[in-house]
Motif scaffolding. Structure first.
Motif, PDB file in Angstrom:
ATOM      1  N   CYS A 211       0.894  -1.351   0.107  1.00 20.34           N
ATOM      2  CA  CYS A 211      -0.108  -0.029  -0.074  1.00 20.34           C
ATOM      3  C   CYS A 211       1.028   1.218   0.042  1.00 20.34           C
ATOM      4  O   CYS A 211       0.416   2.228  -0.443  1.00 20.34           O
ATOM      5  N   GLY A 212       2.020   1.134   0.623  1.00 18.90           N
ATOM      6  CA  GLY A 212       3.008   2.303   0.265  1.00 18.90           C
ATOM      7  C   GLY A 212       2.508   3.152   1.756  1.00 18.90           C
ATOM      8  O   GLY A 212       3.050   4.456   1.809  1.00 18.90           O
ATOM      9  N   GLY A 213       2.132   2.868   3.037  1.00 22.56           N
ATOM     10  CA  GLY A 213       1.802   3.488   4.142  1.00 22.56           C
ATOM     11  C   GLY A 213       0.459   3.891   4.733  1.00 22.56           C
ATOM     12  O   GLY A 213       0.145   4.184   5.598  1.00 22.56           O
ATOM     13  N   CYS A 235      -0.937   1.883   7.389  1.00 20.27           N
ATOM     14  CA  CYS A 235      -0.178   0.760   7.447  1.00 20.27           C
ATOM     15  C   CYS A 235       1.487   1.045   7.547  1.00 20.27           C
ATOM     16  O   CYS A 235       1.863   1.593   6.615  1.00 20.27           O
ATOM     17  N   CYS A 238       4.717  -1.896   5.657  1.00 19.71           N
ATOM     18  CA  CYS A 238       5.146  -2.423   4.241  1.00 19.71           C
ATOM     19  C   CYS A 238       6.337  -1.809   3.785  1.00 19.71           C
ATOM     20  O   CYS A 238       7.005  -1.824   2.855  1.00 19.71           O
ATOM     21  N   CYS A 351      -2.888  -5.082   2.445  1.00 16.83           N
ATOM     22  CA  CYS A 351      -1.870  -5.071   1.972  1.00 16.83           C
ATOM     23  C   CYS A 351      -0.835  -6.345   2.398  1.00 16.83           C
ATOM     24  O   CYS A 351      -0.671  -6.385   3.472  1.00 16.83           O
ATOM     25  N   GLY A 354       2.466  -5.633   3.903  1.00 16.99           N
ATOM     26  CA  GLY A 354       2.209  -5.326   5.418  1.00 16.99           C
ATOM     27  C   GLY A 354       1.748  -6.679   6.208  1.00 16.99           C
ATOM     28  O   GLY A 354       2.286  -6.583   7.584  1.00 16.99           O
TER      29      GLY A 354
HETATM   30 ZN   LIG Z   1       1.171  -1.361   3.502  1.00 21.03          ZN
END
Ligand SMILES: [Zn+2]
Length: 382
Positions: A211-213, A235, A238, A351, A354
């Motif tokens: 997801c990139g955060g 998240c 990840c 994710c 994650g």
């Molecule tokens: Zn994530």
């Protein structure tokens, strides 16, 4: 001062107490009731493993006779059915559990693998989550529950074609016996029959690589009524993904012709004599995803939204021609256009990178799933 001591009469019920006990019992009972879904007999799913071909090789049992590498072409009579030989059928050298139905639709052959949902998952989970080590069994369980839920929610999806699911990323990647492994098989057995439910129905268990955060809201990727459990959550797990942060640098002379031709493909036609003056990205404040792109030329304004944003910024070097995600910002530097992005995939739901990290940190599969699908409940199908 005189006062009368009040002694509770033994025959008087403490109604508040009884109401509390009854209410608590009701709540506990409701939460223990397994989710009951009308699955087919034997919990079967139908998966299209070969689509739209004019010939195919099959090994299996038909009319009590064993066929090996039997070549089927459009001239045969359809539908044809093959049952397994010692639990295995083979389609173009790939082994599957369950049975096969071969249909002729639109003058093409379709091979449908019909098998128990738990056996189907054995060929899905390792393809979707990748190889996981023994200490990460919880992430394999989370993926098993998510994939089982997805399958349950999509039964009869392609009823006119006679199957439920494609064996590709269009639904879930399924490669049969060849991709199974002991650890994921165990994770599937340990979570047998468990799905995620919302209001006693299987949820749309979307998942993606990284997801990139922050995960995305449902409407960042698709239109329609957003399910309440598919909303953006933080998240912090990840960051070790190779797709957590990325950059794409293109020269303007490379970027604009490709950009215009991709706009055309989605129906946004900008005349060649209209110079593109600016690109404005409108973002979802919660998820930070780009939800609308406004292109300004000298005379007009054009908008692109939803999934099309990934299409118009992607190119043939990207996987499937799609930009990795719509979690992006764009800047220019001299002759260069720089797209800075985070994550890979639509960003909605679980994710996967994650989830792997959560498992590594000791979270169990329920914690993982409840983090990404808030407000859902794990229930059992039967
Ligand atoms: Zn994530």
């Amino acid at each position: 001062m005189n006062f009368k001591l009040q002694i509770p009469n033994e025959k008087t019920y403490n109604w508040n107490r009884w109401i509390f006990i009854l209410f608590t019992t009701f709540i506990v009972f409701v939460n223990c009731v397994p989710y009951v879904k009308k699955m087919r007999k034997d919990n079967l799913v139908r998966v299209a493993v070969v689509c739209g071909v004019d010939r195919v090789n099959i090994s299996g049992i038909k009319d009590k006779k064993l066929y090996k590498n039997y070549r089927i072409s459009l001239d045969n009579a359809f539908p044809m059915y093959f049952s397994s030989n010692k639990g295995v059928v083979v389609v173009n050298e790939r082994k599957y559990r369950g049975n096969l139905e071969i249909r002729k639709t639109g003058e093409r052959l379709w091979v449908i693998n019909i098998l128990n949902i738990e056996d189907y998952l054995k060929g899905v989970v390792p393809c979707e989550i990748g190889k996981v080590s023994k200490n990460l069994v919880e992430v394999a369980k989370a993926q098993a529950v998510a994939a089982r839920t997805y399958a349950c929610a999509h039964l009869n999806q392609y009823q006119n074609l006679g199957f439920d699911l494609y064996a590709t990323i269009q639904d879930q990647v399924y490669k049969g016996i060849g991709c199974e492994n002991e650890l994921t098989n165990r994770a599937i057995e340990k979570t047998k029959g468990l799905i995620l439910a919302y209001k006693n129905r299987p949820i749309e268990a979307k998942y993606h690589s990284t997801c990139g955060g922050k995960t995305a809201d449902f409407n960042d990727a698709w239109s329609g009524n957003p399910p309440p459990y598919l909303k953006s959550v933080n998240c912090s797990y990840c960051q070790n993904s190779p797709h957590y942060k990325w950059q794409k640098v293109l020269s303007k002379s490379e970027f604009f012709p490709e950009f215009r031709s991709r706009l055309k493909k989605i129906g946004v036609k900008i005349p060649d004599d209209e110079l593109i003056r600016s690109l404005k990205l409108i973002k979802n404040k919660r998820s930070k995803r780009v939800i609308k792109l406004i292109i300004t030329t000298g005379n007009n304004e054009y908008t692109v939204s939803g999934y099309n944003i990934r299409t118009v910024f992607g190119d043939n070097k990207d996987s499937g021609g799609l930009l990795k995600s719509n979690f992006i910002s764009i800047k220019t530097k001299g002759d260069k256009i720089i797209i800075e992005g985070k994550g890979w995939g639509h960003g909605v739901g679980m994710c996967q990178f994650g989830a792997i990290e959560m498992a590594r940190k000791g979270k169990n599969y329920k914690r993982i799933l409840y983090h990404y699908y808030s407000g859902t409940k794990i229930k059992k199908i039967r």
